[in-house]
Design a protein around this motif. Structure first.
Motif, PDB file in Angstrom:
ATOM      1  N   LEU A  36     -14.558  23.258 -41.062  1.00 21.85           N
ATOM      2  CA  LEU A  36     -14.995  22.359 -39.991  1.00 21.85           C
ATOM      3  C   LEU A  36     -15.489  23.184 -38.820  1.00 21.85           C
ATOM      4  O   LEU A  36     -14.938  24.246 -38.532  1.00 21.85           O
ATOM      5  N   ARG A  37     -16.542  22.682 -38.163  1.00 23.17           N
ATOM      6  CA  ARG A  37     -17.050  23.336 -36.957  1.00 23.17           C
ATOM      7  C   ARG A  37     -17.551  22.253 -36.016  1.00 23.17           C
ATOM      8  O   ARG A  37     -18.321  21.392 -36.416  1.00 23.17           O
ATOM      9  N   THR A  38     -17.082  22.309 -34.771  1.00 20.74           N
ATOM     10  CA  THR A  38     -17.628  21.441 -33.734  1.00 20.74           C
ATOM     11  C   THR A  38     -18.130  22.327 -32.612  1.00 20.74           C
ATOM     12  O   THR A  38     -17.543  23.383 -32.329  1.00 20.74           O
ATOM     13  N   THR A  39     -19.218  21.907 -31.996  1.00 20.19           N
ATOM     14  CA  THR A  39     -19.813  22.709 -30.929  1.00 20.19           C
ATOM     15  C   THR A  39     -19.855  21.919 -29.628  1.00 20.19           C
ATOM     16  O   THR A  39     -19.840  20.684 -29.627  1.00 20.19           O
ATOM     17  N   ARG A  40     -19.943  22.649 -28.547  1.00 22.77           N
ATOM     18  CA  ARG A  40     -20.087  22.063 -27.216  1.00 22.77           C
ATOM     19  C   ARG A  40     -21.565  21.790 -26.963  1.00 22.77           C
ATOM     20  O   ARG A  40     -22.421  22.285 -27.698  1.00 22.77           O
ATOM     21  N   ILE A  45     -18.978  27.306 -29.826  1.00 26.96           N
ATOM     22  CA  ILE A  45     -17.977  26.666 -30.681  1.00 26.96           C
ATOM     23  C   ILE A  45     -16.828  26.095 -29.855  1.00 26.96           C
ATOM     24  O   ILE A  45     -16.170  26.821 -29.102  1.00 26.96           O
ATOM     25  N   ALA A  46     -16.600  24.788 -30.035  1.00 31.35           N
ATOM     26  CA  ALA A  46     -15.436  24.143 -29.432  1.00 31.35           C
ATOM     27  C   ALA A  46     -14.225  24.329 -30.343  1.00 31.35           C
ATOM     28  O   ALA A  46     -13.112  24.555 -29.881  1.00 31.35           O
ATOM     29  N   ASN A  47     -14.455  24.225 -31.660  1.00 27.91           N
ATOM     30  CA  ASN A  47     -13.389  24.416 -32.637  1.00 27.91           C
ATOM     31  C   ASN A  47     -14.016  24.746 -33.982  1.00 27.91           C
ATOM     32  O   ASN A  47     -14.939  24.066 -34.417  1.00 27.91           O
ATOM     33  N   SER A  60     -11.653  28.902 -31.016  1.00 29.64           N
ATOM     34  CA  SER A  60     -12.589  28.359 -30.039  1.00 29.64           C
ATOM     35  C   SER A  60     -13.187  29.511 -29.256  1.00 29.64           C
ATOM     36  O   SER A  60     -12.581  30.584 -29.138  1.00 29.64           O
TER      37      SER A  60
END
Length: 132
Positions: A36-40, A45-47, A60
């Motif tokens: 999983l990858r979430t970005t700002r 990278i947020a997480n 992060s």
């Protein structure tokens, strides 16, 4: 208590500069799989979650109230020598050469480019730790 699949009761969480590079290191050096990858909004990278064996690590991009902070991890692998070679090839520096330990492990250590210490350990005996 519900714990998501792939996570343990305690989950390592890293705050690093260049979280993208750190995730790539975990995948290439230790055979991890990014799950999983979430970005700002700025693209950082947020997480990012990377699974290595039975453990999911999270990271992060450091900043603000959460500056970069190294940690030490004990990593069980199938082949300590091969894992050590991959980690060094991916830019880690040698802390301790792989050797057989009196407590039943074949183990060595590296420090990654983010300052984290990794004890790479292969269990040689199918027994718990304890007096020899």
């Amino acid at each position: 208590m519900y714990i998501p699949e792939g996570f343990g009761t305690v989950t390592p969480y890293f705050f690093v500069d260049d979280a993208d590079g750190f995730a790539s290191f975990l995948v290439k050096a230790f055979g991890g799989t990014e799950v999983l990858r979430t970005t700002r909004p700025d693209g950082r990278i947020a997480n990012v979650q990377v699974r290595i064996g039975t453990t999911t690590l999270m990271a992060s991009e450091a900043g603000g109230a959460y500056p970069p902070m190294p940690c030490a991890c004990y990593l069980y692998v199938e082949d300590a020598d091969a894992s050590m070679r991959r980690a060094l090839a991916e830019g880690a520096t040698l802390e301790m050469a792989v050797a057989d330990m009196p407590y039943g492990n074949r183990q060595g250590g590296v420090r990654d480019a983010w300052g984290n210490l990794w004890w790479i350990s292969q269990r040689l005996v199918p027994a718990p730790y304890g007096p020899a």
